[in-house]
Design a protein around this motif. Structure first.
Motif, PDB file in Angstrom:
ATOM      1  N   CYS A 269       0.851  -1.196   0.000  1.00 14.05           N
ATOM      2  CA  CYS A 269       0.000   0.000   0.000  1.00 14.05           C
ATOM      3  C   CYS A 269       0.882   1.240   0.000  1.00 14.05           C
ATOM      4  O   CYS A 269       1.614   1.473   0.964  1.00 14.05           O
ATOM      5  N   ASN A 270       0.824   2.021  -1.058  1.00 10.21           N
ATOM      6  CA  ASN A 270       1.653   3.209  -1.221  1.00 10.21           C
ATOM      7  C   ASN A 270       0.897   4.435  -0.698  1.00 10.21           C
ATOM      8  O   ASN A 270      -0.058   4.900  -1.308  1.00 10.21           O
ATOM      9  N   THR A 271       1.313   4.954   0.458  1.00  6.35           N
ATOM     10  CA  THR A 271       0.578   6.052   1.077  1.00  6.35           C
ATOM     11  C   THR A 271       0.912   7.414   0.496  1.00  6.35           C
ATOM     12  O   THR A 271       0.150   8.368   0.683  1.00  6.35           O
ATOM     13  N   GLY A 272       2.058   7.540  -0.165  1.00  5.91           N
ATOM     14  CA  GLY A 272       2.473   8.842  -0.676  1.00  5.91           C
ATOM     15  C   GLY A 272       2.760   9.839   0.428  1.00  5.91           C
ATOM     16  O   GLY A 272       2.783  11.055   0.193  1.00  5.91           O
ATOM     17  N   GLY A 273       2.976   9.349   1.637  1.00 13.98           N
ATOM     18  CA  GLY A 273       3.248  10.233   2.763  1.00 13.98           C
ATOM     19  C   GLY A 273       2.006  10.870   3.350  1.00 13.98           C
ATOM     20  O   GLY A 273       2.096  11.725   4.229  1.00 13.98           O
TER      21      GLY A 273
ATOM     22  N   PRO B 187      -1.125  11.109   5.693  1.00 14.04           N
ATOM     23  CA  PRO B 187      -1.665  10.484   6.912  1.00 14.04           C
ATOM     24  C   PRO B 187      -3.071   9.941   6.702  1.00 14.04           C
ATOM     25  O   PRO B 187      -3.435   8.920   7.291  1.00 14.04           O
ATOM     26  N   GLU B 188      -3.840  10.595   5.844  1.00 10.90           N
ATOM     27  CA  GLU B 188      -5.195  10.110   5.571  1.00 10.90           C
ATOM     28  C   GLU B 188      -5.165   8.772   4.846  1.00 10.90           C
ATOM     29  O   GLU B 188      -5.938   7.855   5.159  1.00 10.90           O
ATOM     30  N   ARG B 189      -4.262   8.636   3.867  1.00 12.78           N
ATOM     31  CA  ARG B 189      -4.156   7.366   3.140  1.00 12.78           C
ATOM     32  C   ARG B 189      -3.668   6.255   4.063  1.00 12.78           C
ATOM     33  O   ARG B 189      -4.081   5.095   3.945  1.00 12.78           O
ATOM     34  N   GLU B 190      -2.791   6.591   4.976  1.00 10.14           N
ATOM     35  CA  GLU B 190      -2.278   5.599   5.919  1.00 10.14           C
ATOM     36  C   GLU B 190      -3.428   4.986   6.723  1.00 10.14           C
ATOM     37  O   GLU B 190      -3.542   3.765   6.847  1.00 10.14           O
ATOM     38  N   LEU B 191      -4.294   5.841   7.250  1.00 12.14           N
ATOM     39  CA  LEU B 191      -5.439   5.360   8.027  1.00 12.14           C
ATOM     40  C   LEU B 191      -6.440   4.609   7.154  1.00 12.14           C
ATOM     41  O   LEU B 191      -7.019   3.602   7.567  1.00 12.14           O
ATOM     42  N   THR B 192      -6.636   5.113   5.930  1.00  8.31           N
ATOM     43  CA  THR B 192      -7.582   4.458   5.022  1.00  8.31           C
ATOM     44  C   THR B 192      -7.139   3.038   4.692  1.00  8.31           C
ATOM     45  O   THR B 192      -7.950   2.096   4.718  1.00  8.31           O
ATOM     46  N   TYR B 193      -5.862   2.870   4.394  1.00  2.52           N
ATOM     47  CA  TYR B 193      -5.361   1.530   4.065  1.00  2.52           C
ATOM     48  C   TYR B 193      -5.494   0.591   5.259  1.00  2.52           C
ATOM     49  O   TYR B 193      -5.859  -0.586   5.103  1.00  2.52           O
TER      50      TYR B 193
ATOM     51  N   ILE C  86       4.399  10.050  11.357  1.00  2.00           N
ATOM     52  CA  ILE C  86       4.074  11.468  11.266  1.00  2.00           C
ATOM     53  C   ILE C  86       3.881  12.027  12.665  1.00  2.00           C
ATOM     54  O   ILE C  86       3.143  11.471  13.472  1.00  2.00           O
ATOM     55  N   GLU C  87       4.562  13.135  12.951  1.00  2.00           N
ATOM     56  CA  GLU C  87       4.488  13.744  14.268  1.00  2.00           C
ATOM     57  C   GLU C  87       3.316  14.727  14.340  1.00  2.00           C
ATOM     58  O   GLU C  87       3.479  15.927  14.143  1.00  2.00           O
ATOM     59  N   ASP C  88       2.160  14.174  14.600  1.00  3.07           N
ATOM     60  CA  ASP C  88       0.949  14.963  14.764  1.00  3.07           C
ATOM     61  C   ASP C  88       0.108  14.254  15.816  1.00  3.07           C
ATOM     62  O   ASP C  88      -0.220  13.066  15.661  1.00  3.07           O
TER      63      ASP C  88
ATOM     64  N   LYS D 284      -1.505  10.602  15.464  1.00  3.04           N
ATOM     65  CA  LYS D 284      -0.909   9.536  16.281  1.00  3.04           C
ATOM     66  C   LYS D 284      -1.981   8.822  17.107  1.00  3.04           C
ATOM     67  O   LYS D 284      -1.976   7.588  17.223  1.00  3.04           O
ATOM     68  N   ALA D 285      -2.901   9.589  17.685  1.00  6.97           N
ATOM     69  CA  ALA D 285      -3.971   8.973  18.475  1.00  6.97           C
ATOM     70  C   ALA D 285      -4.848   8.078  17.612  1.00  6.97           C
ATOM     71  O   ALA D 285      -5.230   6.970  18.020  1.00  6.97           O
ATOM     72  N   ALA D 286      -5.149   8.541  16.400  1.00  7.40           N
ATOM     73  CA  ALA D 286      -5.971   7.744  15.484  1.00  7.40           C
ATOM     74  C   ALA D 286      -5.225   6.484  15.054  1.00  7.40           C
ATOM     75  O   ALA D 286      -5.821   5.399  14.962  1.00  7.40           O
TER      76      ALA D 286
END
Length: 348
Positions: free
Chosen positions: A102-106, A108-114, A133-135, A139-141
């Motif tokens: 799964c290529n997130t492209g950096g 954060p939304e794609r990371e969670l979606t995958y 990602i430092e957010d 991070k909580a999600a």
């Protein structure tokens, strides 16, 4: 005519329950019996109903590998090593598991979606590669999502990413801070005192760790950090090129450039040559990761070698349950300094 599980049982001369046990991989079956069942599956070309079977089983045959950019050799090397350990017997159908990159492209939304999509597929394992990602909100999600995956029976392994406490994930981390410090100390020992630094994206943990290591080395040798000497950018060649031109504009007297990774260092070398500076005679250049091309550039690149293949393979074995997790669920590996022709003492 559709081949049924009963047809496979008849061909293998076993009960339908035994066929189910072999295909689901959730009950010990004698090797000779298992071989007969799998032979019957092949001869009859029986196709297991994956989605329906996944609903009845705790997990599926799917393994997810999340990467920032598969075109980046850093991620490609790790993904390849992870996938090499996923094959072989052990899936619910008695054969190989299916690895999905799964290529997130950096994003954060794609990371969670995958991760959500993999969760819906009851994936057997998930391996997340590279820095986080430092957010705080993201991070909580992420922590909540990883915990849900682990609670559902999915093995979660972080490779090259900081440990996520309370998620049940296993972490194989790189000592980016230590590597960054060692690289800058090498340049300081050569006599450099005016060092430009090209950092990665500010929101990435890898960026923070490597930059902190660089600053640790400067502080340890009493070298004050000039704000002009640090530029942030992407982890790619173009960013290295643009950032180096900016560094030279800010301070033309720099004698060394430390790059966030080897791809960035390539861009830095191009910018230095175009500006009429020789490497390492006028400006030394150093990178990080020891990607395959780093030894073939001219001059060969001084860098910190990270065990990408070894770490990826280990992550794959842990994800498949073929290797015990490290004590405490975390292992940190420090890189190895590779001194090559792109660094030398300052002239004059």
């Amino acid at each position: 005519m559709t081949v049924t599980l009963a047809d496979v049982a008849a061909r293998a001369q076993v009960s339908p329950a035994t066929v189910s046990r072999v295909l689901n991989g959730n009950y010990p079956v004698a090797a000779s019996t298992r071989d007969r069942v799998l032979k019957a599956v092949d001869e009859l070309d029986y196709v297991l109903n994956g989605p329906a079977s996944a609903l009845a089983a705790a997990t599926s045959d799917l393994v997810g590998i999340l990467v920032n950019d598969i075109a980046d050799p850093f991620f490609g090397i790790m993904a390849s090593a992870i996938q090499s350990e996923i094959g072989g017997p052990g899936g619910r159908a008695g054969g190989e598991r299916l690895a999905v990159v799964c290529n997130t492209g950096g994003s954060p939304e794609r990371e969670l979606t995958y991760l959500t999509l993999l969760q819906r597929q009851r994936t057997a394992a998930v391996v997340l590669t590279g820095g986080a990602i430092e957010d705080a909100q993201h991070k909580a999600a992420m922590d909540a999502k990883l915990r849900k995956l682990a609670d559902a029976g999915t093995r979660v392994v972080l490779c090259g990413r900081p440990q996520a406490p309370e998620t049940g994930a296993i972490a194989l981390t790189f000592d980016n801070r230590g590597g960054g410090q060692e690289l800058t100390e090498h340049l300081i020992r050569l006599g450099h005192r005016r060092l430009g630094y090209i950092a990665g994206p500010e929101e990435r943990t890898t960026t923070r760790d490597r930059l902190e290591g660089h600053r640790d080395a400067l502080a340890a040798h009493g070298i004050g950090e000039d704000p002009r000497w640090t530029v942030h950018g992407r982890y790619d060649r173009r960013s290295g090129y643009e950032a180096t031109l900016e560094l030279l504009r800010r301070d033309p007297s720099l004698t060394a450039v430390v790059a966030a990774n080897d791809s960035v260092a390539l861009g830095a070398c191009a910018a230095l040559r175009e500006s009429g500076r020789r490497i390492p005679d006028d400006v030394s250049v150093a990178g990080c990761d020891d990607l395959p091309f780093s030894i073939d550039v001219v001059p060969a690149l001084t860098t910190v070698r990270l065990p990408l293949t070894e770490a990826g393979a280990r992550a794959g074995r842990i994800a498949m349950g073929r290797e015990e997790p490290p004590p405490g669920g975390i292992a940190s590996v420090r890189g190895e300094l590779m001194v090559r022709g792109s660094t030398a003492g300052p002239r004059g």
